[in-house]
Design an enzyme around this catalytic site. Sequence first.
Site, PDB file in Angstrom:
ATOM      1  N   LYS A   1      -8.721   8.213  -8.859  1.00 23.66           N
ATOM      2  CA  LYS A   1      -8.445   7.261  -9.902  1.00 23.66           C
ATOM      3  C   LYS A   1      -8.573   5.780  -9.034  1.00 23.66           C
ATOM      4  CE  LYS A   1      -3.758   6.780  -9.537  1.00 23.66           C
ATOM      5  NZ  LYS A   1      -3.580   4.916  -9.165  1.00 23.66           N
ATOM      6  N   ASN A   2      -7.926   5.734  -7.827  1.00 25.03           N
ATOM      7  CA  ASN A   2      -7.835   4.300  -7.075  1.00 25.03           C
ATOM      8  C   ASN A   2      -9.200   4.437  -6.593  1.00 25.03           C
ATOM      9  OD1 ASN A   2      -5.307   5.392  -7.733  1.00 25.03           O
ATOM     10  ND2 ASN A   2      -4.353   5.306  -5.792  1.00 25.03           N
TER      11      ASN A   2
ATOM     12  N   ARG B   1      -0.925  -2.822 -12.664  1.00 25.86           N
ATOM     13  CA  ARG B   1      -1.275  -3.080 -11.544  1.00 25.86           C
ATOM     14  C   ARG B   1      -2.374  -3.471 -10.716  1.00 25.86           C
ATOM     15  NH1 ARG B   1       2.414  -5.059  -7.555  1.00 25.86           N
ATOM     16  NH2 ARG B   1       0.964  -4.680  -6.231  1.00 25.86           N
TER      17      ARG B   1
ATOM     18  N   CYS C   1       7.511  -2.255  -8.124  1.00 24.76           N
ATOM     19  CA  CYS C   1       7.550  -0.929  -9.044  1.00 24.76           C
ATOM     20  C   CYS C   1       8.742  -0.184  -8.871  1.00 24.76           C
ATOM     21  CB  CYS C   1       5.517  -0.622  -8.894  1.00 24.76           C
ATOM     22  SG  CYS C   1       5.705   0.459  -7.189  1.00 24.76           S
TER      23      CYS C   1
ATOM     24  N   ARG D   1       5.982  -4.913  -2.994  1.00 22.35           N
ATOM     25  CA  ARG D   1       4.494  -4.646  -3.321  1.00 22.35           C
ATOM     26  C   ARG D   1       3.917  -6.537  -3.070  1.00 22.35           C
ATOM     27  NH1 ARG D   1       2.333   0.464  -6.563  1.00 22.35           N
ATOM     28  NH2 ARG D   1       0.398   0.082  -4.969  1.00 22.35           N
TER      29      ARG D   1
ATOM     30  N   ILE E   1       1.261  -9.347  -3.071  1.00 28.73           N
ATOM     31  CA  ILE E   1       0.064 -10.271  -3.362  1.00 28.73           C
ATOM     32  C   ILE E   1      -0.474 -11.614  -2.241  1.00 28.73           C
ATOM     33  CG2 ILE E   1       0.005  -8.363  -5.403  1.00 28.73           C
ATOM     34  CD1 ILE E   1      -0.799 -11.083  -6.385  1.00 28.73           C
TER      35      ILE E   1
ATOM     36  N   ASP F   1       0.494   8.491  -0.515  1.00 24.97           N
ATOM     37  CA  ASP F   1       0.724   8.941  -1.569  1.00 24.97           C
ATOM     38  C   ASP F   1       1.024  10.294  -1.960  1.00 24.97           C
ATOM     39  OD1 ASP F   1      -1.468   6.464  -3.284  1.00 24.97           O
ATOM     40  OD2 ASP F   1       0.222   5.804  -2.814  1.00 24.97           O
TER      41      ASP F   1
ATOM     42  N   ILE G   1       5.077   2.814   4.531  1.00 21.22           N
ATOM     43  CA  ILE G   1       3.785   1.589   3.932  1.00 21.22           C
ATOM     44  C   ILE G   1       4.391   0.991   2.539  1.00 21.22           C
ATOM     45  CG2 ILE G   1       2.002   1.942   2.830  1.00 21.22           C
ATOM     46  CD1 ILE G   1       1.465   2.866   5.585  1.00 21.22           C
TER      47      ILE G   1
ATOM     48  N   ARG H   1       0.180   9.345 -15.500  1.00 18.55           N
ATOM     49  CA  ARG H   1      -0.656   7.952 -15.077  1.00 18.55           C
ATOM     50  C   ARG H   1      -1.822   8.099 -14.233  1.00 18.55           C
ATOM     51  NH1 ARG H   1       2.230   2.630 -13.532  1.00 18.55           N
ATOM     52  NH2 ARG H   1       0.797   2.549 -12.694  1.00 18.55           N
TER      53      ARG H   1
HETATM   54  C1  EPZ Z   1      -2.657   1.113  -3.336  1.00 17.00           C
HETATM   55  O1  EPZ Z   1      -1.569   0.236  -3.407  1.00 17.00           O
HETATM   56  C2  EPZ Z   1      -2.512   2.162  -4.055  1.00 17.00           C
HETATM   57  N1  EPZ Z   1      -2.973   2.134  -5.657  1.00 17.00           N
HETATM   58  C3  EPZ Z   1      -1.650   3.122  -4.041  1.00 17.00           C
HETATM   59  O2  EPZ Z   1      -1.277   4.068  -4.115  1.00 17.00           O
HETATM   60  C4  EPZ Z   1      -0.844   3.084  -2.284  1.00 17.00           C
HETATM   61  O3  EPZ Z   1      -0.299   4.061  -2.513  1.00 17.00           O
HETATM   62  C5  EPZ Z   1      -1.519   2.283  -1.591  1.00 17.00           C
HETATM   63  O4  EPZ Z   1      -2.520   1.479  -1.865  1.00 17.00           O
HETATM   64  C6  EPZ Z   1      -1.005   2.687  -0.169  1.00 17.00           C
HETATM   65  O5  EPZ Z   1      -2.587   3.810   0.429  1.00 17.00           O
HETATM   66  C7  EPZ Z   1      -4.190   1.558  -6.308  1.00 17.00           C
HETATM   67  O6  EPZ Z   1      -5.542   1.248  -5.138  1.00 17.00           O
HETATM   68  C8  EPZ Z   1      -4.181   1.609  -7.371  1.00 17.00           C
HETATM   69  P1  EPZ Z   1      -1.059  -1.466  -0.153  1.00 17.00           P
HETATM   70  P2  EPZ Z   1      -1.710  -1.202  -3.074  1.00 17.00           P
HETATM   71  O7  EPZ Z   1      -1.793  -3.130  -0.368  1.00 17.00           O
HETATM   72  O8  EPZ Z   1      -3.347  -1.544  -2.948  1.00 17.00           O
HETATM   73  C9  EPZ Z   1       1.659  -4.185   1.859  1.00 17.00           C
HETATM   74  C10 EPZ Z   1      -0.633   5.771  -6.434  1.00 17.00           C
HETATM   75  O9  EPZ Z   1       0.515   6.831  -6.189  1.00 17.00           O
HETATM   76  N2  EPZ Z   1       1.451  -5.587   1.370  1.00 17.00           N
HETATM   77  O10 EPZ Z   1      -2.286  -0.861   1.255  1.00 17.00           O
HETATM   78  O11 EPZ Z   1      -0.984  -2.047  -3.228  1.00 17.00           O
HETATM   79  C11 EPZ Z   1       2.981  -3.830   0.709  1.00 17.00           C
HETATM   80  O12 EPZ Z   1       3.662  -4.211   0.079  1.00 17.00           O
HETATM   81  C12 EPZ Z   1      -0.497   4.417  -6.062  1.00 17.00           C
HETATM   82  O13 EPZ Z   1      -2.081   6.246  -6.406  1.00 17.00           O
HETATM   83  C13 EPZ Z   1       1.845  -6.950   2.114  1.00 17.00           C
HETATM   84  O14 EPZ Z   1       3.175  -7.320   2.218  1.00 17.00           O
HETATM   85  O15 EPZ Z   1      -1.401  -0.804  -1.259  1.00 17.00           O
HETATM   86  C14 EPZ Z   1       2.207  -2.478   1.627  1.00 17.00           C
HETATM   87  O16 EPZ Z   1       3.932  -2.013   2.304  1.00 17.00           O
HETATM   88  C15 EPZ Z   1       1.041   4.116  -4.980  1.00 17.00           C
HETATM   89  N3  EPZ Z   1       0.881  -7.759   1.135  1.00 17.00           N
HETATM   90  C16 EPZ Z   1       1.758  -1.729   2.198  1.00 17.00           C
HETATM   91  O17 EPZ Z   1       0.689  -3.550   2.757  1.00 17.00           O
HETATM   92  C17 EPZ Z   1      -0.442  -7.622   0.319  1.00 17.00           C
HETATM   93  O18 EPZ Z   1      -0.123  -8.760  -0.447  1.00 17.00           O
HETATM   94  C18 EPZ Z   1       0.368  -1.352   1.634  1.00 17.00           C
HETATM   95  O19 EPZ Z   1       0.507  -1.474   0.387  1.00 17.00           O
HETATM   96  C19 EPZ Z   1      -0.478  -6.466  -0.133  1.00 17.00           C
HETATM   97  C20 EPZ Z   1       0.316  -5.815   0.230  1.00 17.00           C
END
Ligand code: EPZ
Length: 430
Positions: free
Chosen positions: A22-23, A93, A117, A122, A124, A305, A327, A397
């Site tokens: 999915k991701n 998202r 969420c 989360r 960006i 995850d 994380i 989802r």
């Molecule tokens: C992706 O989310 C996945 N979603 C998540 O899967 C997964 O848990 C996550 O990566 C970590 O592997 C998709 O790919 C659609 P991150 P993402 O940016 O990209 C911080 C599922 O169950 N951060 O790697 O949003 C953030 O707060 C979902 O399928 C910032 O601080 O995760 C977190 O603590 C849930 N600033 C850490 O980084 C930013 O600009 C990792 O988040 C971005 C992130």
Amino acid sequence: MEQYIIKGGNPLVGEVEIGGAKNAALAILAAAIMTDETVMIDNLPDVNDINVLLEAIEGIGARVQRIDRHTVKINGSHITDFDIEYDYIKKIRASYYLLGALLGKYKRAEVALPGGCNIGSRPIDQHLKGFRALGAYVDIEHGKIIAEADHLRGKHIYFDVVSVGATINVMMAASMADGLTIMENVAKEPHVVDVANFLNSMGANIRGAGTDVIKIRGVSKLHSTTYSIIPDQIEAGTFMFAAAATRGDVTVLNVIPKHLEATIAKLVEIGCEVEEFDDAVRVVSKGALRNTQVKTLPYPGFPTDMQPQIGVTLALCKGTSTITESIFENRFKYLDELARMGANVKIEGNSATIEGVNGFSGARVSAPDLRAGAALVIAGLAADGITIVDDIVYIQRGYERFEEKLRSLGAQIEKVSTEREIQKFKLKVC
Ligand code: EPZ
């Protein structure tokens, strides 16, 4: 509202086919609009998130043709709208991947700011940092991210946080920037590599995906491609922990064992027998399982995850286990639900201490989010008696035909939505 109803106690036994990731698919579908030619993508998982993103892509003017539930053709040549509505972002998202895709191709994009969420705030900020580094003007007005640039120029970007989303989003924009972009402190997940391979199959020039440094030489145009999504390591791991928790014997088919190394290591640590094949992994859980310690980390560490899934399994392992969730800040909500089934858990900040118990008793529980929902289904499969899981829309989802696949492994589980269906199931199984 639909629910799962489960009669626990059956060990899961047999083989199950794992679908596309999915991701990876969410980012690849967004990147598909970066060419004016037609792109064909297969091995798509047929799950709600994918279907919502395809609606968002069609909503901005791209042509989307579903060949079948797992194959789609996309043509981005008729995109006229660069504004992704809040409705889509609220539903999923990952619509924010259209920001990097539209900015890369059209040098402009407007995407509603995604909120937090259930698993955390989360932010960006790293996505926006990357876009600004490439020369884009990025601002937030009235809950929308506005990003535009006369030109995007390659830059040396060092991410403050390892972020899957930011790595992928900025990689997409940089793939059509002028010159060389070097991205450091990047995410190395298999789905990051899959997106890079997809973009390269469209004529991009991306090197180093899956390592700490990604180098991109921007191109002015991308072309058509036919691409197959990698298998979903999280779906596979979910079934592997379900086998462990129910003392079963399950082989997950169509997987890449290398992507499952951290999961396999933990299953062996707690006492499962694991056999690896070229594109399959077998998990046998016979004797008593024992405790271990887990810390979630970016790939190749133990995946966040998979944290709820191992949490449920450890609650049935003899001894004291600890989980550190490094994380996300709010990913232990499922443990409150699990305590209602008899688990002995204690949460302190981003750590949970789990005292193994002999078994769970079935109860009515609610899925707090996608992976926690799947984990509570695992708990119901292992529990004594009947479990009802509410809010399964979260689970749908990211898991295709979840209850069907579990039934094929011997689980007694059905999707119900009325009291009458619940009674009918109880009469059938009790
Ligand atoms: C992706 O989310 C996945 N979603 C998540 O899967 C997964 O848990 C996550 O990566 C970590 O592997 C998709 O790919 C659609 P991150 P993402 O940016 O990209 C911080 C599922 O169950 N951060 O790697 O949003 C953030 O707060 C979902 O399928 C910032 O601080 O995760 C977190 O603590 C849930 N600033 C850490 O980084 C930013 O600009 C990792 O988040 C971005 C992130």
